[in-house]
Design a protein around this motif. Structure first.
Motif, PDB file in Angstrom:
ATOM      1  N   ASP A  16       0.816  -1.213   0.000  1.00  0.00           N
ATOM      2  CA  ASP A  16       0.000   0.000   0.000  1.00  0.00           C
ATOM      3  C   ASP A  16       0.854   1.269   0.000  1.00  0.00           C
ATOM      4  N   SER A  17       1.784   1.367   0.935  1.00  0.00           N
ATOM      5  CA  SER A  17       2.591   2.583   1.003  1.00  0.00           C
ATOM      6  C   SER A  17       3.539   2.697  -0.181  1.00  0.00           C
ATOM      7  N   CYS A 104      -3.106   1.238  17.483  1.00  0.00           N
ATOM      8  CA  CYS A 104      -2.977   1.834  16.150  1.00  0.00           C
ATOM      9  C   CYS A 104      -3.478   3.267  16.137  1.00  0.00           C
ATOM     10  N   ASN A 108      -1.253   6.592  15.327  1.00  0.00           N
ATOM     11  CA  ASN A 108      -1.599   7.568  14.299  1.00  0.00           C
ATOM     12  C   ASN A 108      -1.737   8.968  14.880  1.00  0.00           C
ATOM     13  N   THR A 130       0.313   8.826   3.373  1.00  0.00           N
ATOM     14  CA  THR A 130       0.385   7.449   3.859  1.00  0.00           C
ATOM     15  C   THR A 130      -0.419   6.551   2.925  1.00  0.00           C
ATOM     16  N   HIS A 132      -2.917   4.674   3.809  1.00  0.00           N
ATOM     17  CA  HIS A 132      -4.213   4.335   4.404  1.00  0.00           C
ATOM     18  C   HIS A 132      -5.330   4.432   3.362  1.00  0.00           C
ATOM     19  N   TYR A 133      -6.331   3.580   3.544  1.00  0.00           N
ATOM     20  CA  TYR A 133      -7.520   3.625   2.706  1.00  0.00           C
ATOM     21  C   TYR A 133      -8.527   4.564   3.359  1.00  0.00           C
ATOM     22  N   GLN A 157     -10.015   2.480   6.409  1.00  0.00           N
ATOM     23  CA  GLN A 157      -9.239   2.632   7.636  1.00  0.00           C
ATOM     24  C   GLN A 157      -9.537   3.943   8.365  1.00  0.00           C
ATOM     25  N   LEU A 161      -8.143   6.585  12.094  1.00  0.00           N
ATOM     26  CA  LEU A 161      -7.586   7.905  11.821  1.00  0.00           C
ATOM     27  C   LEU A 161      -8.365   9.039  12.485  1.00  0.00           C
ATOM     28  N   PHE A 174      -4.062  11.215   1.070  1.00  0.00           N
ATOM     29  CA  PHE A 174      -4.334   9.768   1.076  1.00  0.00           C
ATOM     30  C   PHE A 174      -4.481   9.309  -0.380  1.00  0.00           C
TER      31      PHE A 174
END
Length: 376
Positions: A16-17, A104, A108, A130, A132-133, A157, A161, A174
């Motif tokens: 992902d990243s 988590c 964040n 990042t 993140h979705y 996600q 957050l 994002f």
């Protein structure tokens, strides 16, 4: 000079990243990659035989290989001290207080974004990004930055957050929010990121690689097991039905591992750290409709001036349920669900949604008695 500015991308070495970084480069940003070392096996234990996660040498090498292939700068920074102070200490303290933490969100809120922005400023970066979705937009009417669910419901996600502050959201990108996970894996292959394209997702707590938080607590707090062992299991009426291994080693809603033979299934319904007492009962005693939350971060609005309907999620994998929410103080919300929810757990995050938008969230502080159903 890049078309869109300079962006610092948090790179874990995962798919992902990695795709997030390359996507931004393709879009015309000047990308700087950064991998943050937050912990190591020496301090956390729980070796599994194969080092997995974002802080291994393999992951760091994978992130660096992506940067080299696509010709952008990559740094590795050691933030173990910051991470330990904020995340690992609070993780331990929450269990010792009889609550179930969400590391988590703590990471964040207090580490990842703050640490990234400090490095972004030092490196002359305009933005951070990042993998993140989630999505982000600016509300022109209020001037606030509104966090939104990721387009892929299976990977959204936004729950993790909710604690990111407005000033931090203002500088956040994002890149993956409008994509679904299978698309990201295909992009990774198209970008030639063969080392990460098929990497499995990681779901364990990063600093507890064997996923055994009980072992972690025993290692972290010398003598803890001996100090708390032998407390009573009680029913709601106070009847003692057995002895447990210590209140920090249990969570609300837990059924397995209680070793109680009462002729019917029982679950942990309450934890009292002051007396080392764990209350157990049938499934229906887990059902509650009311909670209060503190440690708030409101996102869509600066304050909830009146009671309003929302959808509340009480844990990461929760689908959410209709509720009424009322702000009762500068740092407290009261929530009434239309129907009773199972195993509302102090220490977990409450996240409130208005459609696709995140209203805000807070930490579940108290759980009330089953309330009268209210019209939502």
């Amino acid at each position: 000079m890049s078309r869109h500015g300079r962006v610092l991308v948090a790179m874990s070495g995962g798919v992902d990243s990695s795709v997030a970084a390359v996507l931004l480069r393709e879009q015309g940003y000047e990308v700087v990659g950064i991998t943050m070392k937050t912990w190591d096996y020496t301090g956390s234990g729980g070796r599994t035989g194969k080092e997995v996660g974002c802080c291994t040498l393999e992951s760091m090498n994978d992130a660096r290989a992506v940067a080299l292939k696509h010709d952008f700068t990559h740094f590795i920074v050691d933030i173990r001290e910051e991470f330990g102070d904020w995340v690992i200490e609070r993780f331990t303290e929450e269990y010792l207080a009889g609550r179930t933490p969400n590391p988590c969100v703590l990471c964040n809120t207090h580490i990842k974004w703050a640490a990234l922005l400090r490095r972004a400023d030092a490196l002359g970066c305009d933005y951070i990004a990042t993998g993140h979705y989630a999505r982000l937009r600016r509300d022109e009417a209020t001037g606030r930055y509104v966090l939104m669910k990721g387009l892929d419901p299976n990977k959204d996600q936004s729950y993790a957050l909710w604690g990111v502050a407005q000033a931090h959201l203002a500088r956040t990108i994002f890149p993956l929010g409008t994509y679904e996970k299978p698309e990201i894996r295909r992009m990774a292959a198209d970008f030639g990121l063969l080392r990460v394209a098929d990497k499995p997702d990681s779901y364990e707590i990063c600093f507890v690689p064997d996923n055994d938080y009980r072992r972690f607590l025993r290692d972290r707090v010398p003598g803890l097991g001996e100090r708390v062992a032998g407390g009573p299991f009680v029913l709601q009426d106070g009847t003692v039905v057995g002895r447990h291994e210590g209140y920090p080693f249990y969570t609300i809603g837990q059924r397995h591992g209680l070793n109680l033979a009462l002729g019917y299934p029982v679950y942990v319904t309450h934890i009292d750290p002051a007396t080392n007492t764990i209350t157990v009962g049938p499934r229906e005693e887990l059902l509650q409709q009311r909670l209060t939350a503190r440690g708030l971060n409101l996102i869509k609005y600066d304050r909830l001036h009146e009671e309003r309907p929302a959808v509340g999620k009480i844990r990461y994998k929760d689908e959410g349920a209709p509720c009424l929410v009322r702000q009762t103080g500068d740092d407290e919300l009261e929530v009434h669900f239309a129907e009773a929810r199972r195993a509302i757990t102090p220490g977990q995050a409450l996240v409130l949604y208005e459609g696709e938008d995140v209203l805000g969230g807070g930490w579940i502080h108290t759980v009330g008695e089953a309330a009268t159903v209210r019209d939502t």
